[in-house]
Design an enzyme around this catalytic site. Structure first.
Site, PDB file in Angstrom:
ATOM      1  N   GLN A 130       0.843  -1.201   0.000  1.00  0.00           N
ATOM      2  CA  GLN A 130       0.000   0.000   0.000  1.00  0.00           C
ATOM      3  C   GLN A 130       0.878   1.250   0.000  1.00  0.00           C
ATOM      4  O   GLN A 130       1.578   1.506   0.982  1.00  0.00           O
ATOM      5  CB  GLN A 130      -0.886  -0.010   1.261  1.00  0.00           C
ATOM      6  CG  GLN A 130      -1.790   1.181   1.406  1.00  0.00           C
ATOM      7  CD  GLN A 130      -2.394   1.255   2.801  1.00  0.00           C
ATOM      8  OE1 GLN A 130      -1.853   0.714   3.748  1.00  0.00           O
ATOM      9  NE2 GLN A 130      -3.522   1.920   2.917  1.00  0.00           N
ATOM     10  N   GLY A 131       0.847   2.022  -1.084  1.00  0.00           N
ATOM     11  CA  GLY A 131       1.675   3.226  -1.196  1.00  0.00           C
ATOM     12  C   GLY A 131       0.872   4.467  -0.887  1.00  0.00           C
ATOM     13  O   GLY A 131       0.465   5.204  -1.802  1.00  0.00           O
ATOM     14  N   TYR A 132       0.625   4.710   0.375  1.00  0.00           N
ATOM     15  CA  TYR A 132      -0.100   5.896   0.817  1.00  0.00           C
ATOM     16  C   TYR A 132       0.862   6.882   1.489  1.00  0.00           C
ATOM     17  O   TYR A 132       1.062   7.994   1.035  1.00  0.00           O
ATOM     18  CB  TYR A 132      -1.194   5.521   1.830  1.00  0.00           C
ATOM     19  CG  TYR A 132      -2.493   5.026   1.260  1.00  0.00           C
ATOM     20  CD1 TYR A 132      -2.560   4.337   0.066  1.00  0.00           C
ATOM     21  CD2 TYR A 132      -3.693   5.218   1.947  1.00  0.00           C
ATOM     22  CE1 TYR A 132      -3.767   3.868  -0.431  1.00  0.00           C
ATOM     23  CE2 TYR A 132      -4.905   4.758   1.460  1.00  0.00           C
ATOM     24  CZ  TYR A 132      -4.933   4.079   0.267  1.00  0.00           C
ATOM     25  OH  TYR A 132      -6.134   3.617  -0.209  1.00  0.00           O
ATOM     26  N   SER A 165       4.792  -1.433   3.972  1.00  0.00           N
ATOM     27  CA  SER A 165       4.924  -2.826   4.425  1.00  0.00           C
ATOM     28  C   SER A 165       5.022  -3.759   3.227  1.00  0.00           C
ATOM     29  O   SER A 165       4.302  -3.563   2.234  1.00  0.00           O
ATOM     30  CB  SER A 165       3.724  -3.236   5.274  1.00  0.00           C
ATOM     31  OG  SER A 165       3.589  -2.382   6.376  1.00  0.00           O
ATOM     32  N   GLU A 248      -9.281  -1.736   5.409  1.00  0.00           N
ATOM     33  CA  GLU A 248      -8.105  -1.968   6.259  1.00  0.00           C
ATOM     34  C   GLU A 248      -8.545  -2.022   7.726  1.00  0.00           C
ATOM     35  O   GLU A 248      -8.151  -2.901   8.482  1.00  0.00           O
ATOM     36  CB  GLU A 248      -7.091  -0.836   6.063  1.00  0.00           C
ATOM     37  CG  GLU A 248      -5.873  -0.981   6.986  1.00  0.00           C
ATOM     38  CD  GLU A 248      -4.777   0.038   6.677  1.00  0.00           C
ATOM     39  OE1 GLU A 248      -5.096   1.163   6.249  1.00  0.00           O
ATOM     40  OE2 GLU A 248      -3.605  -0.304   6.885  1.00  0.00           O
ATOM     41  N   GLU A 381      -5.212   8.306  17.673  1.00  0.00           N
ATOM     42  CA  GLU A 381      -5.783   9.669  17.756  1.00  0.00           C
ATOM     43  C   GLU A 381      -6.685   9.925  16.552  1.00  0.00           C
ATOM     44  O   GLU A 381      -7.765  10.522  16.681  1.00  0.00           O
ATOM     45  CB  GLU A 381      -4.664  10.728  17.799  1.00  0.00           C
ATOM     46  CG  GLU A 381      -3.823  10.729  19.070  1.00  0.00           C
ATOM     47  CD  GLU A 381      -2.831   9.582  19.150  1.00  0.00           C
ATOM     48  OE1 GLU A 381      -2.475   9.043  18.089  1.00  0.00           O
ATOM     49  OE2 GLU A 381      -2.436   9.199  20.259  1.00  0.00           O
TER      50      GLU A 381
HETATM   51  C1  LIG Z   1       4.308  -1.072  11.207  1.00  0.00           C
HETATM   52  C2  LIG Z   1       3.776  -0.035  10.284  1.00  0.00           C
HETATM   53  C3  LIG Z   1       3.394  -0.386   9.019  1.00  0.00           C
HETATM   54  C4  LIG Z   1       2.932   0.588   8.132  1.00  0.00           C
HETATM   55  N1  LIG Z   1       2.588   0.186   6.864  1.00  0.00           N
HETATM   56  C5  LIG Z   1       2.207   1.130   5.972  1.00  0.00           C
HETATM   57  C6  LIG Z   1       1.934   0.766   4.616  1.00  0.00           C
HETATM   58  O1  LIG Z   1       2.040  -0.414   4.243  1.00  0.00           O
HETATM   59  N2  LIG Z   1       1.592   1.732   3.746  1.00  0.00           N
HETATM   60  C7  LIG Z   1       1.463   3.035   4.123  1.00  0.00           C
HETATM   61  O2  LIG Z   1       1.112   3.856   3.282  1.00  0.00           O
HETATM   62  N3  LIG Z   1       1.710   3.425   5.399  1.00  0.00           N
HETATM   63  C8  LIG Z   1       2.089   2.502   6.319  1.00  0.00           C
HETATM   64  N4  LIG Z   1       2.359   2.872   7.612  1.00  0.00           N
HETATM   65  C9  LIG Z   1       2.304   4.295   7.952  1.00  0.00           C
HETATM   66  C10 LIG Z   1       1.152   4.696   8.855  1.00  0.00           C
HETATM   67  O3  LIG Z   1      -0.072   4.644   8.173  1.00  0.00           O
HETATM   68  C11 LIG Z   1       1.475   6.121   9.358  1.00  0.00           C
HETATM   69  O4  LIG Z   1       2.616   6.010  10.172  1.00  0.00           O
HETATM   70  C12 LIG Z   1       0.342   6.710  10.129  1.00  0.00           C
HETATM   71  O5  LIG Z   1      -0.742   6.979   9.303  1.00  0.00           O
HETATM   72  C13 LIG Z   1       0.775   8.003  10.854  1.00  0.00           C
HETATM   73  O6  LIG Z   1       1.393   8.894   9.992  1.00  0.00           O
HETATM   74  P1  LIG Z   1       2.810   9.546  10.357  1.00  0.00           P
HETATM   75  O7  LIG Z   1       3.735   8.445  10.732  1.00  0.00           O
HETATM   76  O8  LIG Z   1       3.196  10.465   9.250  1.00  0.00           O
HETATM   77  O9  LIG Z   1       2.544  10.394  11.682  1.00  0.00           O
HETATM   78  P2  LIG Z   1       1.890  11.858  11.771  1.00  0.00           P
HETATM   79  O10 LIG Z   1       0.689  11.920  10.898  1.00  0.00           O
HETATM   80  O11 LIG Z   1       2.964  12.865  11.559  1.00  0.00           O
HETATM   81  O12 LIG Z   1       1.394  11.888  13.278  1.00  0.00           O
HETATM   82  C14 LIG Z   1       2.293  12.127  14.364  1.00  0.00           C
HETATM   83  C15 LIG Z   1       1.471  12.131  15.657  1.00  0.00           C
HETATM   84  O13 LIG Z   1       0.504  13.217  15.617  1.00  0.00           O
HETATM   85  C16 LIG Z   1      -0.820  12.703  15.843  1.00  0.00           C
HETATM   86  N5  LIG Z   1      -1.780  13.442  15.008  1.00  0.00           N
HETATM   87  C17 LIG Z   1      -1.629  13.752  13.692  1.00  0.00           C
HETATM   88  N6  LIG Z   1      -2.719  14.417  13.242  1.00  0.00           N
HETATM   89  C18 LIG Z   1      -3.576  14.515  14.283  1.00  0.00           C
HETATM   90  C19 LIG Z   1      -4.883  15.067  14.452  1.00  0.00           C
HETATM   91  N7  LIG Z   1      -5.531  15.662  13.434  1.00  0.00           N
HETATM   92  N8  LIG Z   1      -5.479  14.972  15.678  1.00  0.00           N
HETATM   93  C20 LIG Z   1      -4.842  14.362  16.722  1.00  0.00           C
HETATM   94  N9  LIG Z   1      -3.591  13.831  16.620  1.00  0.00           N
HETATM   95  C21 LIG Z   1      -2.974  13.886  15.414  1.00  0.00           C
HETATM   96  C22 LIG Z   1      -0.753  11.253  15.419  1.00  0.00           C
HETATM   97  O14 LIG Z   1      -1.758  10.490  16.066  1.00  0.00           O
HETATM   98  C23 LIG Z   1       0.655  10.862  15.868  1.00  0.00           C
HETATM   99  O15 LIG Z   1       0.649  10.530  17.241  1.00  0.00           O
HETATM  100  C24 LIG Z   1       2.825   1.930   8.531  1.00  0.00           C
HETATM  101  C25 LIG Z   1       3.196   2.301   9.829  1.00  0.00           C
HETATM  102  C26 LIG Z   1       3.668   1.331  10.697  1.00  0.00           C
HETATM  103  C27 LIG Z   1       4.068   1.748  12.077  1.00  0.00           C
END
Ligand SMILES: Cc1cc2nc3c(=O)[nH]c(=O)nc-3n(C[C@H](O)[C@H](O)[C@H](O)COP(=O)(O)OP(=O)(O)OC[C@H]3O[C@@H](n4cnc5c(N)ncnc54)[C@H](O)[C@@H]3O)c2cc1C
Length: 397
Positions: A130-132, A165, A248, A381
């Site tokens: 998944q490339g999001y 992933s 998902e 969150e």
């Molecule tokens: C093991 C693992 C597998 C993954 N696999 C994939 C994958 O296959 N494909 C893919 O595309 N992504 C994948 N991800 C990414 C995952 O979807 C993102 O890490 C997640 O959506 C959070 O984005 P970020 O890391 O940029 O954190 P950020 O969005 O920068 O968030 C940082 C912190 O701020 C909080 N926050 C942000 N916005 C708000 C808000 N509006 N209100 C309250 N709190 C907020 C968040 O909850 C978090 O605690 C994976 C992540 C992990 C850990």
């Protein structure tokens, strides 16, 4: 929800129960963890296991027959999942394909796409990622910057994804890319089915706290994608992408309950083997209370999952309430893994490779892996925001 089964469903249960008892790979019985997603050292085993399920018609139960499925209902799917839990069966390898890409293609695809992709997802011939997420775009997914620019009947993709992933073993990606930078940010995104073997795609593994390289950075350098690889229409990627996210959360909240149940049975089994101050752990009233609470929480999740199934049985797509299932699963699984650490006492610090590590260091690994649960698939969150705004109708934060 009405839990009573028709005679056909009872027959299905008996048939699958007998089959699964005879077919769980012997190697898996020795290493059964049950707590989590596929581990890299088990990929080949799980690939063969998924193929075996496919060859016997025990995967894709609710998918239409023309897409390689069995055309059954979510009732049969629930029966199958319950039996998998009871038998402590292995997970499948193509988790993202079966849980997300397949259902999204079935919901949005052209006839050709619906015929071409889903069967190979089920048979595990083609693995999906998944490339999001991007380095500057996670929770605020609509801000993604990867560009796809039209060039004749192709699009040329440039940019980067992260945390992808299984990209290192994937054949296809669900790619969200910006196709109209001048449109409002939710409206200029397109969903592509991207060939991971195309020239210009580079995958670089990232090591996690567990020591595994489960996710990756993915770079696109002038990658050419034919316009027939668009899913759901140009600049409609936000709507299509949301369908994937709903599936998902459904898969995480509903499907992973099976693994939660297996992990719970294994914790109880481990607690019966561990002693503290000369007394078996399960004789401690405090520990008994904690284990009982986990059992109750797991049952509540199962029944909440059944509510989501009622909606699916009515032919509706999973809705925002799937976020509650995902959040509940996360909290219960992390609590379970923390309790597993507590039960082991100082032994919890020993990892795989140490002679004295409990269950070969399995719990050490699953505890570390569980920390990611509240981030992957949308953070807790964000799930709370969705529940507040879209389920409870509270004002926007
Ligand atoms: C093991 C693992 C597998 C993954 N696999 C994939 C994958 O296959 N494909 C893919 O595309 N992504 C994948 N991800 C990414 C995952 O979807 C993102 O890490 C997640 O959506 C959070 O984005 P970020 O890391 O940029 O954190 P950020 O969005 O920068 O968030 C940082 C912190 O701020 C909080 N926050 C942000 N916005 C708000 C808000 N509006 N209100 C309250 N709190 C907020 C968040 O909850 C978090 O605690 C994976 C992540 C992990 C850990």
């Amino acid at each position: 929800m009405d839990f009573s089964l028709t005679p056909e469903q009872e027959t299905f249960r008996a048939r699958f129960r007998a089959w699964v008892a005879d077919n769980i790979p012997a190697e898996w019985r020795l290493t059964a963890s049950g707590g989590d997603l596929p581990r890299p050292d088990a990929y080949e085993l799980l690939r063969k296991w998924q193929r075996k399920l496919y060859d016997n018609g025990f995967i894709g139960l609710t998918w239409p027959k023309e897409s390689g499925g069995a055309g059954l209902t979510f009732m049969e799917e629930m029966i199958l999942q319950q039996e998998m839990a009871l038998a402590k069966a292995p997970p499948i390898l193509n988790v993202l394909g079966v849980g997300m890409a397949g259902p999204t293609i079935i919901a949005w695809g052209t006839d050709e796409q619906k015929r071409r992709y889903p069967p190979k997802i089920l048979s595990c011939e083609e693995i999906w990622c998944q490339g999001y997420s991007e380095p500057n775009s996670g929770s605020d997914l609509a801000s993604l910057q990867t560009r796809a620019v039209k060039d004749g009947d192709h699009f040329v993709v440039n940019g980067q994804k992260v945390w992808t992933s299984v990209a290192h073993v994937a054949d296809w990606m669900m790619l969200l890319a910006r196709t109209d930078p001048d449109a409002p940010k939710h409206k200029g995104i397109t969903y592509f089915l991207l060939d991971m073997h195309a020239p210009g795609v580079t995958v670089k593994p990232l090591k996690q706290i567990t020591g595994d390289d489960e996710f990756n950075e993915v770079f696109f350098d002038n990658v050419r994608v034919h316009e027939s690889q668009i899913l759901g229409g140009l600049n409609n990627g936000w709507q299509v992408g949301l369908t994937t996210l709903m599936y998902e959360r459904l898969a995480l909240g509903f499907g992973l309950q099976v693994r939660l149940r297996i992990a719970l049975d294994n914790v109880i089994d481990m607690a019966r083997r561990m002693e503290k101050d000369g007394r078996v752990i399960t004789k401690s009233p405090v520990m008994r209370q904690k284990l009982a609470q986990l059992w109750i929480d797991t049952e509540c999740l199962r029944l909440t999952g059944a509510r989501a199934i009622t909606r699916l049985l009515r032919g509706e797509l999973p809705g925002p309430e799937a976020s509650a299932g995902k959040m509940g699963w996360v909290e219960t699984h992390q609590k379970l893994q923390e309790l597993a650490m507590e039960i082991q006492g100082p032994y919890a610090q020993l990892a795989k490779g140490s002679d004295r590590a409990v269950d070969g260091g399995l719990w050490h690994y699953t505890f570390l892996r569980s920390r990611a649960n509240s981030i992957e698939g949308g953070t807790t969150e964000i799930q709370k925001n969705i529940i507040g705004e879209r389920v409870l109708g509270l004002p926007k934060g």
